[in-house]
Design a protein around this motif. Structure first.
Motif, PDB file in Angstrom:
ATOM      1  N   LEU A   1       0.836  -1.205   0.000  1.00 15.19           N
ATOM      2  CA  LEU A   1       0.000   0.000   0.000  1.00 15.19           C
ATOM      3  C   LEU A   1       0.870   1.253   0.000  1.00 15.19           C
ATOM      4  O   LEU A   1       0.607   2.222  -0.717  1.00 15.19           O
ATOM      5  N   GLU A   2       1.912   1.196   0.819  1.00 15.31           N
ATOM      6  CA  GLU A   2       2.852   2.312   0.890  1.00 15.31           C
ATOM      7  C   GLU A   2       3.454   2.581  -0.496  1.00 15.31           C
ATOM      8  O   GLU A   2       3.545   3.726  -0.949  1.00 15.31           O
TER       9      GLU A   2
ATOM     10  N   VAL B   1       3.897   5.686  -5.669  1.00 16.51           N
ATOM     11  CA  VAL B   1       3.808   5.895  -7.119  1.00 16.51           C
ATOM     12  C   VAL B   1       2.541   6.678  -7.459  1.00 16.51           C
ATOM     13  O   VAL B   1       2.123   6.735  -8.611  1.00 16.51           O
ATOM     14  N   ARG B   2       1.910   7.277  -6.434  1.00 18.75           N
ATOM     15  CA  ARG B   2       0.781   8.195  -6.591  1.00 18.75           C
ATOM     16  C   ARG B   2      -0.436   7.553  -7.216  1.00 18.75           C
ATOM     17  O   ARG B   2      -1.038   8.089  -8.142  1.00 18.75           O
TER      18      ARG B   2
ATOM     19  N   ARG C   1       2.052   2.624 -13.257  1.00 14.98           N
ATOM     20  CA  ARG C   1       2.478   2.963 -11.896  1.00 14.98           C
ATOM     21  C   ARG C   1       2.564   1.701 -11.032  1.00 14.98           C
ATOM     22  O   ARG C   1       3.465   1.558 -10.205  1.00 14.98           O
ATOM     23  N   ILE C   2       1.603   0.801 -11.220  1.00 10.25           N
ATOM     24  CA  ILE C   2       1.649  -0.462 -10.470  1.00 10.25           C
ATOM     25  C   ILE C   2       2.907  -1.246 -10.847  1.00 10.25           C
ATOM     26  O   ILE C   2       3.612  -1.785  -9.983  1.00 10.25           O
ATOM     27  N   VAL C   3       3.189  -1.297 -12.152  1.00  3.87           N
ATOM     28  CA  VAL C   3       4.384  -2.018 -12.602  1.00  3.87           C
ATOM     29  C   VAL C   3       5.634  -1.382 -11.991  1.00  3.87           C
ATOM     30  O   VAL C   3       6.556  -2.079 -11.544  1.00  3.87           O
ATOM     31  N   ILE C   4       5.644  -0.061 -11.943  1.00  8.78           N
ATOM     32  CA  ILE C   4       6.793   0.632 -11.340  1.00  8.78           C
ATOM     33  C   ILE C   4       6.878   0.301  -9.848  1.00  8.78           C
ATOM     34  O   ILE C   4       7.953   0.013  -9.315  1.00  8.78           O
TER      35      ILE C   4
ATOM     36  N   ASP D   1       8.563  11.724 -14.767  1.00 15.20           N
ATOM     37  CA  ASP D   1       8.846  12.493 -13.551  1.00 15.20           C
ATOM     38  C   ASP D   1       8.911  11.574 -12.341  1.00 15.20           C
ATOM     39  O   ASP D   1       9.807  11.686 -11.505  1.00 15.20           O
ATOM     40  N   LEU D   2       7.935  10.670 -12.290  1.00 18.43           N
ATOM     41  CA  LEU D   2       7.887   9.744 -11.161  1.00 18.43           C
ATOM     42  C   LEU D   2       9.166   8.911 -11.089  1.00 18.43           C
ATOM     43  O   LEU D   2       9.755   8.742 -10.018  1.00 18.43           O
ATOM     44  N   MET D   3       9.605   8.422 -12.252  1.00 17.15           N
ATOM     45  CA  MET D   3      10.795   7.580 -12.247  1.00 17.15           C
ATOM     46  C   MET D   3      12.019   8.378 -11.801  1.00 17.15           C
ATOM     47  O   MET D   3      12.859   7.876 -11.048  1.00 17.15           O
TER      48      MET D   3
END
Ligand SMILES: Nc1ncnc2c1ncn2[C@@H]1O[C@H](COP(=O)(O)OP(=O)(O)O)[C@@H](O)[C@H]1O
Ligand SMILES: [Mg+2]
Lengths: 322, 348
Positions: free
Chosen positions: B148-149, B154-155, B177-180, B210-212
């Motif tokens: 969950l964290e 990954v927003r 995002r889930i894959v990341i 940006d997230l990466m």
């Protein structure tokens, strides 16, 4: 889920009505009635006598009245009376039903277990000796006539080795309570269930192998491996469940044929069954029994379809969304 | 004992790169013969650094990435030479069992199409928990909390509710995002992202990149981004490696390569525009012709049939890598001969 099941059950009623009307029409079109057979067998030649029997069995009424009467009685679970066994059709069918159902369920269970396992092994070891052996085995059991397979098994296990009985469903005089009877039935069941089961297993093997290989090509399998999962974890958690759907379809089709699927093997092993009841009833124009079995069959098909829907629903969340 | 033996005052050698690939060779064993899908590829990635690998489709980028992960489709592909050192350990020599403990833990990968990269019959939460359970098992509750964290990190909005969703219930961007989240779950040393944004909408692409970068800044992981998109290179990468027909044809820092692309292929990719950096989302420019199939590479330089400045030698020999400047390499005879003039800025 509930909606799907409701829809399924709503389909059952028109389905059964259709089955009744269609078969009723077929029977009316075929020449001869059971009166011809009965009078011939019992050498009744008095026209007055025959006429009285026609009235007794309601055959003097117009066809449409006969049909409506039949539909009404089916709805009240009255399938009519079989003059041949001197019992209600329901009782006649119920006597033959358990043996057939036991045999079919046992062979389908064997087929599922053996077939799914063999299919998984063949797919995991694709293009190796294991795969080839399994594929050859599958072709063999699929191509070999089931009666031949049955006879071969019988020769080996019953005649040569003497381990298992040659035929029938129970030994005469065996009566050691429920467990004794169950064991006795299982001994008789082994060979016919195996002959049928191996035949069906061949189909499950091929379907499962192809389905597994198809799923292996999906991207998410690569993702699973990229997570560091072991080969077994990838197969069990990610491939297997996705590969089961075609097997479930096949299983549903097969469950729908439980009443007719085993006539040959039942004959070879003289297993008391619905197949021979059906044959006898057709030959003697005993149409109430024929109709009864057909109505029952259509019920079973409908239930099998509902079971498949439930299984799909449980296996694939994408179906739940629809 | 080692403490006593070690000479205390010898200067330390320069820190080795986190990931160091040298002379990696991947061969495809096909009916058409043995084809080199990756030919003597060398690259290095340091902690916190981003390397972009660019090249047209079919140049061997994905095969290279899969080779690093030891996830090549075998058959037909197989690593036939070279080494992949991650923190000093040569991954090409590990057994499959040892490699499984590296994948997802020390070296993780993100794939191109997020909609097909997740298992459709498992919830996304469970798929994240799975990788934690594999490398860092704890109580079910603890692992769920950690998953969950990660989803919050990954927003994923409303992570608690999304935890029990299936991939088809999420958008492509959310799935990526889930894959990341899965890929960074065990804090990998290096993350390989094979065209992570190609399948996504432009606005989502920027968010994912940006997230990466943000996650990289936080964890100091090395990042390899494979892309078609020079805009992605300009925005995210420190260094860039250009591949053509299974070989590295040029590499260097992003600034240096964008300022002075040396190889005619690189120049072609950037097009005739004065500066490709002015087009942050410019796709690779069209170069006349197409990447030759591995089975019929031309003799000499693989690019000779499309190259505007090819000369006799290019059709006879294959150019090797030369180093025209520090931390810069290029494989082109024209550059070798004409040096500086050819290295002028594109369009100048
Ligand atoms: N499974 C495979 N079997 C045979 N050839 C393959 C396979 N995968 C990729 N290739 C070939 O390897 C080359 C490189 O492919 P790939 O790494 O996917 O290119 P890129 O990712 O740069 O677009 C291509 O010529 C492709 O045809
Ligand atoms: Mg690719």
């Amino acid at each position: 889920m509930r909606r799907i099941l409701l829809r399924r059950f709503a389909q059952i009623i028109p389905l059964i009505l259709g089955v009744i009307v269609l078969n009723f029409a077929l029977i009316q079109m075929s020449p001869g009635s059971f009166l011809d057979v009965m009078t011939a067998e019992q050498q009744v030649s008095d026209p007055a006598m025959i006429e009285r029997m026609r009235v007794l069995y309601g055959m003097d009424k117009p066809v449409i009245i006969q049909l409506l009467k039949y539909i009404w009685s089916v709805l009240t679970l009255d399938f009519g009376y079989s003059y041949r066994q001197n019992e209600t059709v329901l009782a006649v069918i119920m006597q033959a039903l358990p043996a057939t159902v036991i045999l079919m369920l046992a062979s389908i269970a064997i087929a599922l277990l053996v077939g799914v396992l063999a299919g998984v092994v063949a797919a995991v070891k694709v293009n190796t000796l294991w795969d080839n052996l399994i594929s050859v085995g599958a072709v063999f059991f699929f191509a070999a006539p089931t009666f031949w397979l049955g006879i071969m098994l019988m020769i080996v296990f019953s005649v040569r080795l003497g381990w298992l009985p040659v035929g029938g469903m129970r030994d005469i005089g065996v009566d050691h309570g429920v467990i004794g009877i169950a064991l006795d039935v299982m001994r008789h069941l082994a060979l016919p269930a195996l002959s049928l089961g191996l035949f069906y297993a061949a189909m499950y093997t091929r379907v499962m192998r192809a389905s597994m290989l198809e799923v292996f090509r999906h991207d998410f399998v690569r993702t699973a491996r990229a997570k560091g999962l072991s080969g077994a974890q990838v197969v069990v958690r990610h491939v297997f469940r996705n590969a089961l759907l075609p097997v479930v379809t096949l299983l549903g089709l097969q469950l729908g044929t439980v009443l007719g699927g085993s006539v040959v093997i039942e004959t070879v092993f003289s297993w008391p069954d619905i197949g021979s009841l059906m044959l006898d009833s057709v030959m003697s124009r005993n149409y109430p029994v024929v109709l009864g079995v057909l109505v029952l069959s259509s019920l079973i098909v409908a239930v099998a379809n509902a079971l498949v829907d439930i299984a799909y629903f449980r296996l694939d969340p994408r179906i739940r969304a629809r | 004992m080692a403490l006593i033996d070690a000479p205390p005052l010898t200067p330390l050698p320069p820190a080795p790169a986190l990931l160091s690939v040298s002379d990696l060779e991947v061969t495809l064993f096909t009916r058409a013969g043995q084809l080199k899908a990756v030919d003597r590829l060398s690259l290095e990635v340091a902690a916190g650094e981003t390397l972009a690998i660019v090249g047209e489709s079919g140049c061997g980028k994905s095969i290279s990435a899969l080779a690093l992960m030891r996830l090549l489709p075998e058959p037909p592909a197989k690593i036939t030479g070279g080494s992949v050192r991650l923190a000093g350990r040569d991954l090409t020599r590990l057994s499959e069992g040892e490699m499984q403990r590296v994948r997802g833990k020390d070296l993780a990968m993100i794939f191109q199409d997020p909609m097909s990269a997740l298992n459709p019959v498992l919830t996304v939460g469970r798929q994240i928990v799975e990788v934690i359970a594999r490398h860092d098992p704890a109580s079910h509750r603890a692992m769920q909390a950690r998953a969950l964290e990660l989803m919050r990190k990954v927003r994923i909005p409303d992570a608690e509710r999304r935890f029990n969703d299936y991939p088809h219930q999420l958008s492509g961007g959310m799935n990526q995002r889930i894959v990341i989240a899965m890929a960074i779950a065990c804090q990998p040393k290096v993350l390989v992202a094979d065209e992570p944004t190609t399948a996504l909408d432009v606005t989502i692409q920027a968010q994912i990149l940006d997230l990466m970068k943000e996650l990289q800044a936080e964890t100091g992981m090395g990042l390899i981004i494979i892309t078609h998109d020079l805009g992605v290179v300009a925005e995210t990468a420190d260094r860039v490696l250009v591949m053509y027909a299974g070989r590295k044809v040029e590499d260097g820092t992003v600034d240096a390569v964008f300022d002075r692309p040396l190889h005619p292929y690189t120049r072609g990719l950037m097009g005739a525009t004065p500066s490709a950096t002015l087009q942050p989302h410019g796709r690779l420019a069209e170069i006349p012709g197409s990447v030759p199939a591995l089975a019929d590479l031309p003799a000499g330089c693989a690019f000779n049939n499309r190259c505007p400045i090819a000369f006799a030698r290019c059709f006879a020999e294959r150019p090797g890598l030369t180093m025209p400047a520090p931390a810069r390499s290029v494989a082109c005879f024209a550059v070798e001969q004409e040096g500086v003039r050819h290295g002028d800025p594109v369009g100048a």
